[in-house]
Design a protein around this motif. Structure first.
Motif, PDB file in Angstrom:
ATOM      1  N   ASP A  72       0.836  -1.204   0.000  1.00 42.69           N
ATOM      2  CA  ASP A  72       0.000   0.000   0.000  1.00 42.69           C
ATOM      3  C   ASP A  72       0.872   1.256   0.000  1.00 42.69           C
ATOM      4  O   ASP A  72       1.762   1.391   0.833  1.00 42.69           O
ATOM      5  N   GLU A  74       1.778   5.296  -2.311  1.00 45.78           N
ATOM      6  CA  GLU A  74       2.214   5.964  -3.549  1.00 45.78           C
ATOM      7  C   GLU A  74       3.629   5.529  -3.947  1.00 45.78           C
ATOM      8  O   GLU A  74       3.964   5.445  -5.128  1.00 45.78           O
ATOM      9  N   LYS A  77       3.893   2.820  -6.508  1.00 50.08           N
ATOM     10  CA  LYS A  77       3.315   2.976  -7.859  1.00 50.08           C
ATOM     11  C   LYS A  77       4.480   3.069  -8.846  1.00 50.08           C
ATOM     12  O   LYS A  77       4.759   4.121  -9.404  1.00 50.08           O
ATOM     13  N   GLY A 106      -6.645   5.493  -6.063  1.00 52.59           N
ATOM     14  CA  GLY A 106      -6.009   5.925  -7.302  1.00 52.59           C
ATOM     15  C   GLY A 106      -4.677   5.248  -7.575  1.00 52.59           C
ATOM     16  O   GLY A 106      -4.310   5.043  -8.739  1.00 52.59           O
ATOM     17  N   THR A 130     -12.210   2.728  -4.513  1.00 48.50           N
ATOM     18  CA  THR A 130     -12.648   2.649  -3.116  1.00 48.50           C
ATOM     19  C   THR A 130     -12.315   3.896  -2.294  1.00 48.50           C
ATOM     20  O   THR A 130     -12.585   3.914  -1.100  1.00 48.50           O
ATOM     21  N   THR A 131     -11.703   4.917  -2.911  1.00 47.40           N
ATOM     22  CA  THR A 131     -11.546   6.199  -2.207  1.00 47.40           C
ATOM     23  C   THR A 131     -12.450   7.212  -2.909  1.00 47.40           C
ATOM     24  O   THR A 131     -12.825   7.014  -4.077  1.00 47.40           O
ATOM     25  N   LYS A 143      -6.532   7.799 -17.717  1.00 46.95           N
ATOM     26  CA  LYS A 143      -5.122   8.172 -17.522  1.00 46.95           C
ATOM     27  C   LYS A 143      -4.507   7.118 -16.612  1.00 46.95           C
ATOM     28  O   LYS A 143      -4.895   6.985 -15.444  1.00 46.95           O
ATOM     29  N   THR A 173     -15.296   3.111   5.499  1.00 48.69           N
ATOM     30  CA  THR A 173     -14.070   2.718   6.211  1.00 48.69           C
ATOM     31  C   THR A 173     -12.903   3.658   5.893  1.00 48.69           C
ATOM     32  O   THR A 173     -11.803   3.475   6.402  1.00 48.69           O
TER      33      THR A 173
HETATM   34  N1  LIG Z   1      -5.631   8.721 -13.349  1.00 49.51           N
HETATM   35  C1  LIG Z   1      -6.067   9.899 -13.007  1.00 49.51           C
HETATM   36  O1  LIG Z   1      -6.769  10.579 -13.768  1.00 49.51           O
HETATM   37  C2  LIG Z   1      -5.732  10.425 -11.650  1.00 49.51           C
HETATM   38  C3  LIG Z   1      -6.384  11.565 -11.150  1.00 49.51           C
HETATM   39  C4  LIG Z   1      -6.094  11.970  -9.845  1.00 49.51           C
HETATM   40  C5  LIG Z   1      -5.184  11.254  -9.078  1.00 49.51           C
HETATM   41  N2  LIG Z   1      -4.573  10.161  -9.604  1.00 49.51           N
HETATM   42  C6  LIG Z   1      -3.624   9.365  -8.806  1.00 49.51           C
HETATM   43  O2  LIG Z   1      -4.343   8.808  -7.722  1.00 49.51           O
HETATM   44  C7  LIG Z   1      -3.435   8.517  -6.668  1.00 49.51           C
HETATM   45  C8  LIG Z   1      -4.063   8.925  -5.361  1.00 49.51           C
HETATM   46  O3  LIG Z   1      -5.229   8.163  -5.170  1.00 49.51           O
HETATM   47  P1  LIG Z   1      -5.968   8.087  -3.761  1.00 49.51           P
HETATM   48  O4  LIG Z   1      -6.122   9.448  -3.214  1.00 49.51           O
HETATM   49  O5  LIG Z   1      -7.162   7.250  -3.952  1.00 49.51           O
HETATM   50  O6  LIG Z   1      -4.887   7.400  -2.817  1.00 49.51           O
HETATM   51  P2  LIG Z   1      -4.547   5.868  -2.483  1.00 49.51           P
HETATM   52  O7  LIG Z   1      -4.874   4.978  -3.594  1.00 49.51           O
HETATM   53  O8  LIG Z   1      -3.149   5.870  -1.972  1.00 49.51           O
HETATM   54  O9  LIG Z   1      -5.537   5.567  -1.264  1.00 49.51           O
HETATM   55  C9  LIG Z   1      -5.397   6.270  -0.056  1.00 49.51           C
HETATM   56  C10 LIG Z   1      -5.366   5.328   1.157  1.00 49.51           C
HETATM   57  O10 LIG Z   1      -6.681   4.869   1.410  1.00 49.51           O
HETATM   58  C11 LIG Z   1      -6.681   3.448   1.545  1.00 49.51           C
HETATM   59  N3  LIG Z   1      -8.005   3.015   1.134  1.00 49.51           N
HETATM   60  C12 LIG Z   1      -8.494   2.918  -0.130  1.00 49.51           C
HETATM   61  N4  LIG Z   1      -9.790   2.613  -0.083  1.00 49.51           N
HETATM   62  C13 LIG Z   1     -10.141   2.479   1.206  1.00 49.51           C
HETATM   63  C14 LIG Z   1     -11.351   2.193   1.891  1.00 49.51           C
HETATM   64  N5  LIG Z   1     -12.509   2.032   1.228  1.00 49.51           N
HETATM   65  N6  LIG Z   1     -11.333   2.111   3.231  1.00 49.51           N
HETATM   66  C15 LIG Z   1     -10.188   2.335   3.913  1.00 49.51           C
HETATM   67  N7  LIG Z   1      -9.017   2.649   3.349  1.00 49.51           N
HETATM   68  C16 LIG Z   1      -8.997   2.719   2.000  1.00 49.51           C
HETATM   69  C17 LIG Z   1      -5.545   3.017   0.659  1.00 49.51           C
HETATM   70  O11 LIG Z   1      -5.100   1.720   0.982  1.00 49.51           O
HETATM   71  C18 LIG Z   1      -4.513   4.090   0.943  1.00 49.51           C
HETATM   72  O12 LIG Z   1      -3.814   3.797   2.127  1.00 49.51           O
HETATM   73  C19 LIG Z   1      -2.147   9.237  -7.011  1.00 49.51           C
HETATM   74  O13 LIG Z   1      -1.179   8.283  -7.416  1.00 49.51           O
HETATM   75  C20 LIG Z   1      -2.515  10.143  -8.183  1.00 49.51           C
HETATM   76  O14 LIG Z   1      -1.446  10.340  -9.078  1.00 49.51           O
HETATM   77  C21 LIG Z   1      -4.835   9.730 -10.855  1.00 49.51           C
END
Ligand SMILES: NC(=O)c1ccc[n+]([C@@H]2O[C@H](COP(=O)([O-])OP(=O)(O)OC[C@H]3O[C@@H](n4cnc5c(N)ncnc54)[C@H](O)[C@@H]3O)[C@@H](O)[C@H]2O)c1
Length: 357
Positions: A72, A74, A77, A106, A130-131, A143, A173
């Motif tokens: 888990d 960034e 990645k 993400g 899930t976020t 993307k 959660t």
């Molecule tokens: N592709 C795109 O268009 C785009 C756009 C914006 C951001 N991003 C990318 O997204 C990433 C950030 O994504 P993020 O903010 O979702 O962070 P993340 O994926 O790191 O998730 C954040 C935290 O929440 C935890 N988590 C996830 N779902 C959960 C749930 N339901 N319950 C409890 N914990 C949970 C994860 O394990 C992690 O520790 C970056 O790498 C960024 O570059 C991509």
């Protein structure tokens, strides 16, 4: 259930939003014509919470799923971690039509999409975000990327998923700070495209963190706007750049304060406020717009005040982000709530903004 379509001709795909949808993913995938093996990519935290239910749903619809669990964060990645996913796919003889499912935020979504774009020159993938950030932003639009030691998302491809399944219940959660960070992107959609949606968020700001019907409505409208923008400009030749409102400032804040100090959404929140200030300073909008942006951002518990950096470092970081070396940089600026435009901004104007903070 709410279904929104990202219109991209033959590559069009549905975004389905429904409380409890996680347990229906198998049936919905079967409806879309998938069968056989399916890989589920997740991390230990999300996997412990939700992989069981997803695997059960897949098995119930006749799939033979297997789990790939990545560390888990960034910092994972990376192309090295992506290679471990290729290894698992090869070991499980995943073929050209076998779908890969991203179950997570993400980070998992971007990496899984990148693997799907490149494994066997492209295999189908499904997003189960899930976020809040991934539900309203990163899971939609194709993307995909991994990071390089020299910068975030430097290695990637535009590659669209076959479907996005959003279950707002999984947000229960999620850490409250993560929910707030996701709300920055939600607010962004109102500013760039929809004054009525912005007003809805203002009226319901105190309820959004309660994860009820108001938040589901906000997720739906955010996905509609993202789908519309991506459908019109998939590879960011023009319109799609409006999605970057606040992001140039935000990326500089993240980079200069050291990644991890601010969450991406928090840095974007400050960036949107700065974009509003800059817009007013340039005479594009009135001060009422700045007050409304600040009011809404603050009311959901997001910051607006930037940390202190030397103005030169600040401008240099934004130049790097924009990958431009000339005097002028282009920013998404606000004309009124719901309408933005891409404007060239000179260094003097940025210095004046900074001096006035
Ligand atoms: N592709 C795109 O268009 C785009 C756009 C914006 C951001 N991003 C990318 O997204 C990433 C950030 O994504 P993020 O903010 O979702 O962070 P993340 O994926 O790191 O998730 C954040 C935290 O929440 C935890 N988590 C996830 N779902 C959960 C749930 N339901 N319950 C409890 N914990 C949970 C994860 O394990 C992690 O520790 C970056 O790498 C960024 O570059 C991509």
């Amino acid at each position: 259930m709410r279904t929104i379509t990202v219109e991209l001709g033959e590559r069009s795909y549905p975004i389905m939003i429904k409380s409890g949808l996680l347990s229906e993913v198998g049936a919905r995938m079967k409806d879309l014509g998938f069968k056989g093996k399916a890989a589920v990519v997740t991390n230990p935290l999300v996997g412990d919470l939700y992989a069981g239910e997803l695997l059960k749903s897949l098995k119930g619809s006749g799939f033979s799923p297997f789990l790939i669990t990545l560390p888990d964060g960034e910092e994972y990645k990376t192309i090295e971690v992506a290679t471990t996913v290729y290894d698992a796919l090869i070991e499980n003889t995943m073929e050209r039509n076998s779908p890969i499912i991203a179950l997570g935020g993400g980070v998992i979504g971007d990496l899984t999409g990148f693997v799907a774009a490149t494994y066997l020159r492209g295999v189908p993938y499904i997003q189960v975000p899930t976020t809040l950030l991934s539900q309203v932003d990163s899971s939609v639009g194709g993307k995909t990327a991994v990071n390089h030691p020299r910068g975030k998302n430097l290695i990637g491809a535009f590659y669209q998923p076959r479907a996005v399944f959003i279950d707002p219940d999984v947000l229960k959660t999620l850490d409250a700070r993560e929910v707030r960070a996701g709300l920055a992107e939600v607010i962004k959609y109102g500013i760039i495209r929809d004054p009525a949606f912005f007003a809805f968020l203002e009226e319901n700001s105190s309820k959004l963190l309660g994860l009820g019907a108001e938040l589901t409505r906000a997720i739906e409208r955010s996905c509609e706007i993202k789908a519309e923008v991506v459908g019109a400009d998939e590879t960011e030749q023009g319109l799609r750049s409006i999605l970057n409102l606040g992001h140039t400032f935000g990326h500089a804040i993240e980079a200069l304060s050291g990644y991890g100090t601010y969450k991406h959404g928090e840095a974007v929140a400050i960036g949107m406020y700065l974009a509003a200030r800059l817009s007013a300073a340039l005479g594009l909008c009135d001060s009422g717009v700045v007050e409304r942006v600040k009011g809404l951002v603050s009311s959901v518990g997001l910051p607006t005040e930037p940390p202190e950096f030397a103005v030169e470092a600040w401008i240099e970081s934004m130049r790097l982000d924009k990958k431009v070396s000339s005097e002028a940089m282009r920013f998404v600026l606000i004309k009124r709530i719901g309408t933005v435009s891409l404007e060239v901004v000179g260094e003097e104007e940025l210095k004046a903004l900074y001096a006035g903070l």
